[in-house]
Scaffold this motif. Sequence first.
Motif, PDB file in Angstrom:
ATOM      1  N   GLU A 330      55.223 -97.649 -34.473  1.00 21.99           N
ATOM      2  CA  GLU A 330      54.006 -98.047 -35.182  1.00 21.99           C
ATOM      3  C   GLU A 330      53.542 -96.999 -36.188  1.00 21.99           C
ATOM      4  O   GLU A 330      52.738 -97.297 -37.075  1.00 21.99           O
ATOM      5  CB  GLU A 330      52.862 -98.333 -34.195  1.00 21.99           C
ATOM      6  N   ARG A 331      53.980 -95.782 -36.044  1.00 22.50           N
ATOM      7  CA  ARG A 331      53.536 -94.747 -36.985  1.00 22.50           C
ATOM      8  C   ARG A 331      54.642 -94.301 -37.939  1.00 22.50           C
ATOM      9  O   ARG A 331      54.511 -93.297 -38.630  1.00 22.50           O
ATOM     10  CB  ARG A 331      52.995 -93.534 -36.217  1.00 22.50           C
ATOM     11  N   ILE A 334      53.181 -96.030 -42.293  1.00 25.45           N
ATOM     12  CA  ILE A 334      51.765 -96.383 -42.141  1.00 25.45           C
ATOM     13  C   ILE A 334      51.051 -96.707 -43.435  1.00 25.45           C
ATOM     14  O   ILE A 334      50.012 -97.329 -43.420  1.00 25.45           O
ATOM     15  CB  ILE A 334      50.978 -95.315 -41.344  1.00 25.45           C
ATOM     16  N   SER A 339      54.402-101.492 -46.031  1.00 28.39           N
ATOM     17  CA  SER A 339      53.967-101.140 -44.677  1.00 28.39           C
ATOM     18  C   SER A 339      53.609-102.391 -43.871  1.00 28.39           C
ATOM     19  O   SER A 339      53.805-102.429 -42.661  1.00 28.39           O
ATOM     20  CB  SER A 339      52.801-100.155 -44.708  1.00 28.39           C
ATOM     21  N   GLU A 343      55.468-103.985 -40.071  1.00 28.91           N
ATOM     22  CA  GLU A 343      54.876-104.269 -38.747  1.00 28.91           C
ATOM     23  C   GLU A 343      55.823-105.065 -37.867  1.00 28.91           C
ATOM     24  O   GLU A 343      55.911-104.842 -36.661  1.00 28.91           O
ATOM     25  CB  GLU A 343      53.562-105.032 -38.911  1.00 28.91           C
ATOM     26  N   ALA A 346      58.449-102.710 -36.608  1.00 23.79           N
ATOM     27  CA  ALA A 346      57.927-101.851 -35.533  1.00 23.79           C
ATOM     28  C   ALA A 346      57.869-102.626 -34.224  1.00 23.79           C
ATOM     29  O   ALA A 346      58.237-102.107 -33.158  1.00 23.79           O
ATOM     30  CB  ALA A 346      56.550-101.326 -35.922  1.00 23.79           C
ATOM     31  N   SER A 347      57.431-103.866 -34.314  1.00 23.84           N
ATOM     32  CA  SER A 347      57.310-104.667 -33.105  1.00 23.84           C
ATOM     33  C   SER A 347      58.698-104.940 -32.508  1.00 23.84           C
ATOM     34  O   SER A 347      58.891-104.913 -31.287  1.00 23.84           O
ATOM     35  CB  SER A 347      56.546-105.951 -33.433  1.00 23.84           C
ATOM     36  N   ARG A 350      59.978-101.901 -30.735  1.00 21.17           N
ATOM     37  CA  ARG A 350      59.355-101.840 -29.403  1.00 21.17           C
ATOM     38  C   ARG A 350      60.085-102.741 -28.424  1.00 21.17           C
ATOM     39  O   ARG A 350      60.484-102.323 -27.347  1.00 21.17           O
ATOM     40  CB  ARG A 350      57.941-102.388 -29.486  1.00 21.17           C
TER      41      ARG A 350
END
Length: 359
Positions: A330-331, A334, A339, A343, A346-347, A350
Amino acid sequence: MRQTLTEIYEAKVAQGTLRADPAQHAVLPALEGLRLWAEAQGARRQGLLGGLFRKEAPPPPGLYLWGGVGRGKSMVMDLFIETVDSPAKRRVHFHAFMQDIHRGLHAARKREVEDALAPVADAIIRDVRLLAFDEMQITDITDAMIVGRLFEKLFAGGVVIVTTSNRVPEDLYKDGLNRVLFLPFIAMLRDKLQVVALESPNDYRQHRLEGTQVYFHPAGKAKAQMDGLWRDLAGGSYGEPLRLPVNGREVEVPRFANGVGRATFWELCAKPLGPADYLAIAQAVRVLVLEDIPQLSAGNYNEAKRFVILIDALYEARVRLVASAADVPERLYIEGAGSFEFERTASRLREMQAADWGG
Ligand SMILES: Nc1ncnc2c1ncn2[C@@H]1O[C@H](COP(=O)(O)OP(=O)(O)OP(=O)(O)O)[C@@H](O)[C@H]1O
Ligand SMILES: [Mg+2]
């Protein structure tokens, strides 16, 4: 004292390096038979009486070992190949083998040989009795159109083939262009190889990563952990470059072993690669160890954009990712253009860390 493959396998189970797996155990006798045959071949060909055996008995059927990912197909095949005491054995990743064939064909055509495949096959027949392929898969029409004639020559030359694959022969080159022309090849595989499904209930690769951390930050402090995971996943090998054909070019994963690729962020995302390259990589590896993902921003927009495509391709193909990065997903990105799109990446990063992620 000579140990049979079954004895070697059982010793490894006793030592705790392998878990006893009935499906793996069941294929060992067939491989032991091939091992004995290959070793007798070597002696016969080198022996003074070699000439007396000119009328050789037909070679035994080879083995086509197929099944889901992480079942231990490559492990079993490698155990077999390592223990065969003969110089006339060769073990090669199928992709790499086909690239050699294309190179050989190209050279033969330059010399205007009538049947360009003949010298290519002859060179193999001269040196190799036992040819082991890892990960036979046919996705490319040029490969699909060659393999039939190539294997026919190899079989006629007395080469025995052992291979692993994720698909049953009938599903090779599935939905491929001109597939009817490919069907005789499937029939030939059925005729010359014993087809065995490795129906182990366990995905051992998944087990190896279960409960282990697969995302590290900051990258600079994770080198030793990345090396440790690589050693475990690659079975102790340093790895070799894997060159994949993409639209008449080649894309390279710098290190590849045992279905696992390893590269730095820069090696994959700082070169002008595109979606086709990342798709090829995602198709070819089960696990990707990707190091040194930096902080991303508008300043390295192109690298970031390629990274997004890479992660999408890995995600779609359900590849496992082991990564070291400047920061948590997530960082990583940013601010600045892109950006928002990041997202999703980033997800996905994860989600791909979950213990049950993977194909
Ligand atoms: N019986 C076992 N006990 C412990 N580890 C095992 C066992 N069988 C395989 N492994 C390990 O599990 C991992 C996956 O095995 P392997 O690479 O042989 O699977 P595979 O069937 O070839 O998978 P893929 O289809 O993805 O190529 C390897 O690290 C291997 O050493
Ligand atoms: Mg394998």
